[in-house]
Every structure is written in structure tokens, then in C-alpha cells.
Write a protein that holds these residues in place. Structure first.
Motif, PDB file in Angstrom:
ATOM      1  N   MET A  90      -7.411  -2.367  -5.144  1.00 40.52           N
ATOM      2  CA  MET A  90      -8.163  -1.160  -5.248  1.00 40.52           C
ATOM      3  C   MET A  90      -7.588   0.239  -5.373  1.00 40.52           C
ATOM      4  N   GLN A  91      -6.402   0.280  -4.516  1.00 39.46           N
ATOM      5  CA  GLN A  91      -5.800   1.485  -4.410  1.00 39.46           C
ATOM      6  C   GLN A  91      -4.927   1.869  -5.925  1.00 39.46           C
ATOM      7  N   GLN A  92      -4.204   0.638  -6.368  1.00 37.74           N
ATOM      8  CA  GLN A  92      -3.538   0.925  -7.532  1.00 37.74           C
ATOM      9  C   GLN A  92      -4.386   0.820  -8.651  1.00 37.74           C
ATOM     10  N   ARG A  93      -6.004   0.292  -8.822  1.00 35.72           N
ATOM     11  CA  ARG A  93      -6.609   0.124  -9.973  1.00 35.72           C
ATOM     12  C   ARG A  93      -5.661  -0.849 -10.702  1.00 35.72           C
TER      13      ARG A  93
ATOM     14  N   LEU B 138       0.904  -1.255  -0.055  1.00 33.57           N
ATOM     15  CA  LEU B 138      -0.003   0.079  -0.055  1.00 33.57           C
ATOM     16  C   LEU B 138       0.762   1.239  -0.028  1.00 33.57           C
ATOM     17  N   ASP B 139       1.932   1.313   0.539  1.00 34.40           N
ATOM     18  CA  ASP B 139       2.723   2.431   0.526  1.00 34.40           C
ATOM     19  C   ASP B 139       3.922   2.520  -0.527  1.00 34.40           C
TER      20      ASP B 139
ATOM     21  N   LYS C 261      -7.060  -4.675  -1.141  1.00 37.91           N
ATOM     22  CA  LYS C 261      -6.781  -3.426  -0.795  1.00 37.91           C
ATOM     23  C   LYS C 261      -5.713  -2.743  -1.772  1.00 37.91           C
ATOM     24  N   ILE C 262      -4.672  -3.448  -1.986  1.00 41.37           N
ATOM     25  CA  ILE C 262      -3.529  -3.091  -2.731  1.00 41.37           C
ATOM     26  C   ILE C 262      -4.450  -2.846  -4.211  1.00 41.37           C
TER      27      ILE C 262
ATOM     28  N   GLU D   3      -5.308  -8.018   2.389  1.00 43.06           N
ATOM     29  CA  GLU D   3      -4.271  -6.981   1.835  1.00 43.06           C
ATOM     30  C   GLU D   3      -4.184  -6.978   0.472  1.00 43.06           C
TER      31      GLU D   3
ATOM     32  N   GLN E 265       2.716   3.279  -4.425  1.00 34.22           N
ATOM     33  CA  GLN E 265       2.073   4.411  -4.857  1.00 34.22           C
ATOM     34  C   GLN E 265       2.709   5.115  -5.658  1.00 34.22           C
TER      35      GLN E 265
END
Length: 219
Positions: A154-157, A116-117, A151-152, A148, A120
């Protein structure tokens, strides 16, 4: 892209990998677990990737028995070769590489918890890979790991895919849940496998999964 996700048994040579790349020459990429390949077989993996025009993502162990991250493109060229985070150090940031207009992310085993960090970026990542060593050591870890990954994605598409070996337990604890997964750019499940070590082929455009019923690791 058609990606073969294998969950081989731990082996000293490349029996399952060779059988699967030969039997599935139309796949674009093969994803195998952390530590599957020994350093003495790297040249053979590169030659097979070049012969079958198939990219390979996995982990291997070097002469010191240390795990390393590996991406080989369809021309047999090494795009990524780096060490795994040592047990005594903070987790390394994920890696990214470019190949033929695509950008890939790579998190080796537990480095997923820096995804997640570390991933980005303003640049788009099409695919993120998570080669895992042995299976999960509890139902809670299975839920944490797959959560996890979601989540990654979704965050990164981005599409994220992971796989472990079919056998082996963490530090020989005696409990292992083999895992294979794929989440799409919205976090929706394309594949989420638990205790089912059959090989799959995922079509990342159609979001479909084909199960190879005669998978070698199931025999």
C-alpha cells in the motif's frame, strides 16, 4: 507479467526448480525461497534462466553457508548478489535493481520489517520480492508477516510477493507454517497461502492465480 511462486522442499540440488522451469517455459519470472540454492549450482541456475528466457529471484548459500540475496535476469546475468543481515546486526535496508525498464525491490526474509523505511523512494517500484527461509513459527508471526507485506504494498503502490520452503522450522522449533503471498498495489490479496505448498503462477496484470495441482513439493 507471469510469475511462478514455488514452495520447494529443502534440497541439495535443483530437482524441483529444474522440473518447474522446464514445465513452465512461458512464465516471465520464478520466485523461490531464501537459501534454496547452493553456491555450487549458481552457474546452472544462470544457464537455465538464459535458456528459458526466465528471470529468477531466490536466495542461495555461499561456501561459508551464509545466505545471500539473488536476482538473475532472463539473459542469465546477475542483477543482485548481496549478503543477508547477520543475526547479530540491525536489519539491512532493502535492495532495488533495474532491468528492462522495470524496478524491483528485494527484502530477504526478516528484512521485510525494514521495508516500510528502506523502500521509500520517489522512483516507482513495480515488484517487491520477499524470499523466506522456513515457514512461520506461529500463527501470530504469520499474521505479522503478511500484515507487514500488505502495508509495504500500500505504501509503495507496488505488488509484493513472498514464499517460503515447504518444510523446515525456525531453529528446529518443530512448528512450521509454509507461506506464500501476493498483495497488489492497493493491498488487496491476490494470493495468501497457509500450509498449502502447491506451486502457483500469478499474472500481475490480470491479478489472477493458477494453481499447479501436480506441484512437485506436494508429492
Amino acid at each position: 507479467m507471469r510469475i511462478l511462486i514455488g514452495q520447494p522442499k529443502m534440497e541439495q540440488h535443483l530437482e524441483q526448480f529444474i522440473q518447474e522451469i522446464e514445465a513452465n517455459p512461458t512464465v516471465d519470472l520464478i520466485l523461490y525461497p531464501e537459501g534454496y540454492c547452493q553456491v555450487t549450482h549458481l552457474d546452472e541456475v544462470k544457464e537455465l534462466a538464459k535458456r528459458f528466457q526466465t528471470a529468477v529471484v531466490m536466495g542461495y548459500r555461499n561456501e561459508q553457508n551464509v545466505d545471500r540475496a539473488l536476482i538473475i535476469n532472463k539473459r542469465g546475468e546477475t542483477l543482485l548478489d548481496r549478503a543477508k543481515t547477520p543475526e547479530t546486526m540491525p536489519l539491512f535496508m532493502p535492495s532495488t535493481v533495474k532491468d528492462d525498464g522495470h524496478r524491483y525491490g528485494y527484502v530477504l526474509c526478516r528484512e521485510i520489517f525494514m521495508g516500510l523505511d528502506g523502500l521509500q523512494s520517489e522512483e516507482n517500484i513495480q515488484l517487491i520480492f520477499n524470499p523466506i527461509g522456513v515457514g512461520m513459527f506461529s500463527e501470530e508471526q504469520y499474521a505479522d508477516w503478511s500484515g507487514e507485506a500488505k502495508k509495504i504494498a500500500m505504501q509503495q503502490r507496488s505488488i509484493i510477493l513472498g514464499t517460503s520452503h515447504a518444510d523446515g522450522s525456525y531453529r528446529n522449533c518443530g512448528f512450521s507454517i509454509p507461506i506464500a503471498y501476493c498483495f497488489d498495489e492497493t493491498g488487496e490479496v491476490v494470493l495468501l497461502s497457509k500450509n498449502d505448498t502447491r506451486t502457483r503462477i500469478v499474472d500481475t496484470e490480470l491479478k489472477t492465480v493458477v494453481v499447479l495441482e501436480d506441484s512437485v513439493s506436494c508429492r
